[in-house]
Design a protein around this motif. Structure first.
Motif, short mmCIF file in Angstrom:
data_model
loop_
_atom_site.label_atom_id
_atom_site.label_comp_id
_atom_site.label_asym_id
_atom_site.label_seq_id
_atom_site.Cartn_x
_atom_site.Cartn_y
_atom_site.Cartn_z
N MET A 88 0.84 -1.19 0.00
CA MET A 88 0.00 0.00 0.00
C MET A 88 0.88 1.25 0.00
N LYS A 89 0.42 2.28 -0.72
CA LYS A 89 1.15 3.55 -0.74
C LYS A 89 1.02 4.22 0.64
N LEU A 90 2.10 4.88 1.06
CA LEU A 90 2.12 5.55 2.37
C LEU A 90 0.95 6.54 2.52
N ALA A 91 0.67 7.31 1.45
CA ALA A 91 -0.40 8.32 1.52
C ALA A 91 -1.74 7.67 1.90
N LYS A 92 -2.02 6.54 1.26
CA LYS A 92 -3.30 5.87 1.52
C LYS A 92 -3.34 5.32 2.95
N PHE A 93 -2.20 4.74 3.34
CA PHE A 93 -2.10 4.19 4.70
C PHE A 93 -2.38 5.27 5.75
N ILE A 94 -1.77 6.44 5.54
CA ILE A 94 -1.97 7.55 6.50
C ILE A 94 -3.45 7.93 6.58
N LYS A 95 -4.07 8.01 5.41
CA LYS A 95 -5.47 8.44 5.38
C LYS A 95 -6.36 7.44 6.14
N ILE A 96 -6.13 6.16 5.90
CA ILE A 96 -6.94 5.13 6.57
C ILE A 96 -6.75 5.21 8.08
N LYS A 97 -5.50 5.36 8.51
CA LYS A 97 -5.22 5.37 9.95
C LYS A 97 -5.77 6.63 10.62
N GLN A 98 -5.70 7.76 9.90
CA GLN A 98 -6.25 8.99 10.48
C GLN A 98 -7.76 8.86 10.67
N GLU A 99 -8.41 8.22 9.69
CA GLU A 99 -9.87 8.02 9.83
C GLU A 99 -10.18 7.10 11.00
N GLU A 100 -9.35 6.08 11.16
CA GLU A 100 -9.53 5.15 12.29
C GLU A 100 -9.44 5.91 13.62
N ALA A 101 -8.48 6.83 13.71
CA ALA A 101 -8.31 7.62 14.94
C ALA A 101 -9.54 8.49 15.19
N ILE A 102 -9.99 9.17 14.14
CA ILE A 102 -11.13 10.08 14.30
C ILE A 102 -12.37 9.32 14.74
N THR A 103 -12.57 8.12 14.18
CA THR A 103 -13.74 7.31 14.51
C THR A 103 -13.83 7.03 16.01
N VAL A 104 -12.67 6.83 16.67
CA VAL A 104 -12.73 6.56 18.11
C VAL A 104 -12.34 7.80 18.94
N LEU A 105 -12.50 8.98 18.31
CA LEU A 105 -12.29 10.26 18.99
C LEU A 105 -10.88 10.44 19.54
N LYS A 106 -9.91 9.95 18.78
CA LYS A 106 -8.50 10.18 19.16
C LYS A 106 -7.89 11.17 18.18
N GLU A 107 -6.69 11.65 18.50
CA GLU A 107 -6.03 12.68 17.68
C GLU A 107 -5.51 12.09 16.36
N GLU A 108 -5.91 12.67 15.24
CA GLU A 108 -5.38 12.16 13.96
C GLU A 108 -3.88 12.48 13.82
N SER A 109 -3.42 13.52 14.53
CA SER A 109 -2.00 13.88 14.45
C SER A 109 -1.09 12.78 14.98
N ALA A 110 -1.65 11.88 15.78
CA ALA A 110 -0.86 10.77 16.33
C ALA A 110 -0.29 9.89 15.22
N VAL A 111 -0.98 9.83 14.08
CA VAL A 111 -0.55 8.95 12.99
C VAL A 111 0.82 9.40 12.46
N ILE A 112 0.95 10.68 12.18
CA ILE A 112 2.22 11.19 11.65
C ILE A 112 3.34 11.06 12.70
N PHE A 113 3.00 11.39 13.93
CA PHE A 113 3.98 11.31 15.03
C PHE A 113 4.53 9.88 15.15
N LEU A 114 3.62 8.90 15.11
CA LEU A 114 4.03 7.49 15.22
C LEU A 114 4.81 7.03 14.00
#
Ligand code: SAM
Ligand code: GLN
Length: 284
Positions: free
Chosen positions: A1-27
């Protein structure tokens, strides 16, 4: 999977459970061992299965097991510097960067060019003490904590960031043996019965959080004893709870009747810091 797509999926996952989407880039910066700029240059590259697995196991601890992202990656950024953090130290906060900035500003206004002795009481990761020493070479900094585990992390940070700090272990002002020009402290200040977010309460050291029944315990101890450890012309710089302006002002006036007291708001407009100017020469 391309990194861009991976980031988008993970950010959506974070938002769904009310967590910070910025955590994805940090991690991801941690997993891929790169900074944000390099990461953005890799958006069209594939992310390896190995890196996906590494990411997912940390991300799961963040999303589903209530772990702060900073403890998972083992560091945080404060005043532009990377500080090692773990469960033995409070994760330094944005407001505290403002405390450092305000101290440096007042150093320039009232003490410019002078060599000063500064003490940071309850240094935790060393965030305040080390940033001050990095930013202003005229500041000779001592840092204390009651927690030997916190001091071990603060020492590691001072070594890594290349500053020479004197570390003392002990209860509030007890380990001090000389007089200082600036005393700074961000002591534990949450009232004991206050409801605290479980991400904070269940992960950060409780000894770093709670300041007695009204959150003022450590300001009282410091202000009642500070005279012995301050030079004739000196400055005390506190961070405190946003609703404690009046109480801290009163405590300051009781212990230093002739001092000038200034409350400073944080960027959210909250009364977050109080500076106490002792002795003359503090008129702008
Ligand atoms: N200065 C760091 C910062 O701003 O990120 C940490 C601040 S944290 C709110 C308070 C610190 O005070 C903790 O590191 C804790 O271990 C320390 N502390 C708690 N009780 C103390 C005491 N009686 N004497 C000295 N330090 C104490
Ligand atoms: N600002 C921290 C919090 O609300 C508390 C820091 C402190 O007690 N000094 O979690």
């Amino acid at each position: 999977m391309k990194l861009a797509k991976f980031i988008k999926i993970k950010q959506e996952e974070a938002i769904t459970v009310l967590k910070e989407e910025s955590a994805v880039i940090f991690l991801l910066e941690d997993v891929l061992k790169c900074d944000a700029t390099t990461l953005f240059n890799k958006l069209n590259e594939e992310i390896s299965d190995e890196d996906i697995n590494k990411f997912n196991s940390l991300f799961d601890l963040y999303l589903n097991h209530n772990k702060p992202i900073q403890y998972l990656v083992g560091y945080t950024t404060f005043y532009g510097y990377d500080f090692i953090v773990n469960e033995d130290v409070l994760i330094p906060r944005f407001e505290t960067e403002e405390l450092v900035e305000n101290i440096l500003y007042r150093y320039d206004t009232f003490f410019k060019g002078q060599d000063l002795d500064v003490v940071d009481i309850g240094t935790g990761s060393g965030a305040i003490a080390i940033s001050l020493a990095k930013e202003e070479s005229h500041l000779h900094v001592t840092a204390t904590d009651i927690s030997s585990k916190a001091l071990a992390i603060a020492k590691e940070n001072a070594n890594k960031l290349g500053v020479d700090i004197t570390f003392l272990e002990g209860d509030m002002l007890e380990p001090l043996t000389k007089k200082y020009d600036i005393l700074v402290s961000n002591p534990p200040y949450i009232p004991e019965d206050e409801n605290v977010d479980s991400l904070v309460k269940d992960n950060e050291p409780n000894i770093a959080l709670f300041g007695g029944s009204d959150g003022l315990k450590f300001y009282r101890i410091i202000l009642e004893n500070a005279k012995n450890y301050l030079k004739d012309r000196a400055m005390i710089c506190f961070e405190h709870g946003y609703d404690k302006k009046k109480e801290i002002e009163d405590l300051a006036k009781i212990n230093f009747p002739t001092a000038k007291v200034e409350t400073i708001k944080d960027l959210e407009g909250k009364d977050r810091m109080t500076f106490i100017y002792i002795g003359g020469g503090f008129d702008e």
